[in-house]
Design a protein around this motif. Structure first.
Motif, PDB file in Angstrom:
ATOM      1  N   LYS A 133       0.813  -1.219   0.000  1.00  0.00           N
ATOM      2  CA  LYS A 133       0.000   0.000   0.000  1.00  0.00           C
ATOM      3  C   LYS A 133       0.848   1.271   0.000  1.00  0.00           C
ATOM      4  N   ILE A 134       1.960   1.234   0.698  1.00  0.00           N
ATOM      5  CA  ILE A 134       2.819   2.420   0.790  1.00  0.00           C
ATOM      6  C   ILE A 134       3.860   2.318  -0.317  1.00  0.00           C
ATOM      7  N   HIS A 135       3.752   3.179  -1.261  1.00  0.00           N
ATOM      8  CA  HIS A 135       4.666   3.152  -2.390  1.00  0.00           C
ATOM      9  C   HIS A 135       5.953   3.872  -2.019  1.00  0.00           C
ATOM     10  N   ILE A 136       6.965   3.703  -2.831  1.00  0.00           N
ATOM     11  CA  ILE A 136       8.273   4.298  -2.554  1.00  0.00           C
ATOM     12  C   ILE A 136       8.187   5.820  -2.485  1.00  0.00           C
ATOM     13  N   VAL A 137       7.226   6.424  -3.159  1.00  0.00           N
ATOM     14  CA  VAL A 137       7.050   7.880  -3.121  1.00  0.00           C
ATOM     15  C   VAL A 137       6.672   8.311  -1.712  1.00  0.00           C
ATOM     16  N   VAL A 138       5.844   7.522  -1.055  1.00  0.00           N
ATOM     17  CA  VAL A 138       5.420   7.853   0.295  1.00  0.00           C
ATOM     18  C   VAL A 138       6.614   7.787   1.240  1.00  0.00           C
ATOM     19  N   PHE A 139       7.504   6.829   1.029  1.00  0.00           N
ATOM     20  CA  PHE A 139       8.682   6.733   1.884  1.00  0.00           C
ATOM     21  C   PHE A 139       9.573   7.964   1.756  1.00  0.00           C
ATOM     22  N   SER A 140       9.599   8.574   0.598  1.00  0.00           N
ATOM     23  CA  SER A 140      10.469   9.739   0.443  1.00  0.00           C
ATOM     24  C   SER A 140       9.937  10.943   1.216  1.00  0.00           C
ATOM     25  N   TYR A 141       8.640  11.015   1.478  1.00  0.00           N
ATOM     26  CA  TYR A 141       8.073  12.119   2.240  1.00  0.00           C
ATOM     27  C   TYR A 141       8.041  11.842   3.733  1.00  0.00           C
ATOM     28  N   LEU A 142       8.214  10.582   4.115  1.00  0.00           N
ATOM     29  CA  LEU A 142       8.166  10.188   5.514  1.00  0.00           C
ATOM     30  C   LEU A 142       9.518  10.465   6.172  1.00  0.00           C
ATOM     31  N   PRO A 143       9.543  11.097   7.345  1.00  0.00           N
ATOM     32  CA  PRO A 143      10.824  11.288   8.036  1.00  0.00           C
ATOM     33  C   PRO A 143      11.477   9.939   8.333  1.00  0.00           C
ATOM     34  N   PHE A 144      12.784   9.903   8.224  1.00  0.00           N
ATOM     35  CA  PHE A 144      13.521   8.652   8.335  1.00  0.00           C
ATOM     36  C   PHE A 144      13.320   7.971   9.689  1.00  0.00           C
ATOM     37  N   GLN A 145      13.232   8.714  10.782  1.00  0.00           N
ATOM     38  CA  GLN A 145      13.053   8.106  12.092  1.00  0.00           C
ATOM     39  C   GLN A 145      11.699   7.410  12.206  1.00  0.00           C
ATOM     40  N   TYR A 146      10.663   7.942  11.542  1.00  0.00           N
ATOM     41  CA  TYR A 146       9.367   7.267  11.541  1.00  0.00           C
ATOM     42  C   TYR A 146       9.429   5.956  10.767  1.00  0.00           C
ATOM     43  N   LEU A 148      12.093   4.100  10.316  1.00  0.00           N
ATOM     44  CA  LEU A 148      12.832   3.148  11.152  1.00  0.00           C
ATOM     45  C   LEU A 148      11.974   2.621  12.294  1.00  0.00           C
ATOM     46  N   GLY A 149      11.181   3.479  12.890  1.00  0.00           N
ATOM     47  CA  GLY A 149      10.293   3.059  13.977  1.00  0.00           C
ATOM     48  C   GLY A 149       9.259   2.047  13.522  1.00  0.00           C
ATOM     49  N   ILE A 150       8.665   2.297  12.356  1.00  0.00           N
ATOM     50  CA  ILE A 150       7.664   1.371  11.824  1.00  0.00           C
ATOM     51  C   ILE A 150       8.286   0.003  11.566  1.00  0.00           C
ATOM     52  N   PHE A 151       9.425  -0.011  10.925  1.00  0.00           N
ATOM     53  CA  PHE A 151      10.066  -1.296  10.633  1.00  0.00           C
ATOM     54  C   PHE A 151      10.569  -1.978  11.898  1.00  0.00           C
ATOM     55  N   ALA A 152      11.021  -1.232  12.867  1.00  0.00           N
ATOM     56  CA  ALA A 152      11.479  -1.839  14.128  1.00  0.00           C
ATOM     57  C   ALA A 152      10.319  -2.496  14.862  1.00  0.00           C
ATOM     58  N   ILE A 153       9.182  -1.825  14.887  1.00  0.00           N
ATOM     59  CA  ILE A 153       8.002  -2.397  15.550  1.00  0.00           C
ATOM     60  C   ILE A 153       7.536  -3.652  14.830  1.00  0.00           C
ATOM     61  N   LEU A 154       7.445  -3.600  13.508  1.00  0.00           N
ATOM     62  CA  LEU A 154       7.020  -4.783  12.756  1.00  0.00           C
ATOM     63  C   LEU A 154       8.021  -5.928  12.904  1.00  0.00           C
ATOM     64  N   PHE A 155       9.296  -5.606  12.881  1.00  0.00           N
ATOM     65  CA  PHE A 155      10.307  -6.653  13.059  1.00  0.00           C
ATOM     66  C   PHE A 155      10.212  -7.263  14.454  1.00  0.00           C
ATOM     67  N   ALA A 156       9.981  -6.433  15.464  1.00  0.00           N
ATOM     68  CA  ALA A 156       9.848  -6.945  16.830  1.00  0.00           C
ATOM     69  C   ALA A 156       8.637  -7.867  16.945  1.00  0.00           C
ATOM     70  N   LEU A 157       7.537  -7.499  16.318  1.00  0.00           N
ATOM     71  CA  LEU A 157       6.347  -8.348  16.347  1.00  0.00           C
ATOM     72  C   LEU A 157       6.612  -9.692  15.665  1.00  0.00           C
ATOM     73  N   ILE A 158       7.254  -9.645  14.522  1.00  0.00           N
ATOM     74  CA  ILE A 158       7.567 -10.897  13.819  1.00  0.00           C
ATOM     75  C   ILE A 158       8.571 -11.712  14.622  1.00  0.00           C
ATOM     76  N   TYR A 159       9.551 -11.062  15.216  1.00  0.00           N
ATOM     77  CA  TYR A 159      10.549 -11.772  16.011  1.00  0.00           C
ATOM     78  C   TYR A 159       9.916 -12.442  17.237  1.00  0.00           C
ATOM     79  N   LEU A 160       9.023 -11.723  17.930  1.00  0.00           N
ATOM     80  CA  LEU A 160       8.356 -12.320  19.089  1.00  0.00           C
ATOM     81  C   LEU A 160       7.497 -13.516  18.683  1.00  0.00           C
TER      82      LEU A 160
END
Length: 167
Positions: A133-146, A148-160
């Motif tokens: 759903k989120i295209h690469i264009v959306v990632f370019s407008y999203l601040p980098f820390q957000y 990283l936070g989204i991917f860290a949360i998703l990775f933590a959920l998958i890891y758990l």
């Protein structure tokens, strides 16, 4: 034979799948009656474990198939195959409900692993849907820390979920 041909064959000849998904909840009900109050003991808990796995594997597959079909393929709800996309989920929920009435599911061997598999699958499907759903264009407008936070949360959920599945 492709997966589509297999699904078409099952849809045309539903006797086996109907028998399979009818006998498992009946076995859980009979085990509940015969082993009333003894579900945590040795022969019953292993029977319950087998029954849970017998309905959970097709149920999880049906949920993943539905998620793929509706989220990624944008399928029509009216084209849903009742035998392969709805029946396994209903029977899985029903069987786990019947078993839960007689035994605490934490005492059933392997239930923590199958629940970890459910969790990991849903987290992964959510990640795949989010990335679709989120295209690469959306990632370019999203601040980098957000990002990283989204991917860290998703990775933590998958890891758990994975740790619970492997443990």
């Amino acid at each position: 034979m492709t997966l589509r041909e297999l699904f078409q064959h099952i849809g045309e000849n539903p006797n086996f799948i109907l028998f399979y998904f009818l006998i498992i909840p009946i076995a859980a009900i009979i085990a509940g009656v015969l082993g009333k109050g003894e579900g945590h003991l040795s022969p019953w808990k292993y029977l319950y474990s087998a029954l849970i796995y017998l309905v959970s594997v097709p149920g999880i597959f049906a949920v993943a198939l539905n998620a793929y079909f509706f989220l990624f393929q944008r399928g029509d709800v009216m084209q849903t195959d009742v035998y392969l996309q709805i029946l396994p989920i209903i029977v899985m929920v029903l069987t786990i409900f019947v078993i839960r009435r007689n035994v605490d599911l934490s005492l059933v061997p392997g239930f923590d692993k199958i629940s970890g598999l459910w969790f990991m699958l849903f987290a992964t499907m959510f990640l795949m849907w989010l990335l679709e759903k989120i295209h690469i264009v959306v990632f370019s407008y999203l601040p980098f820390q957000y990002l990283l936070g989204i991917f860290a949360i998703l990775f933590a959920l998958i890891y758990l979920g994975w740790r619970k599945f492997v443990r």
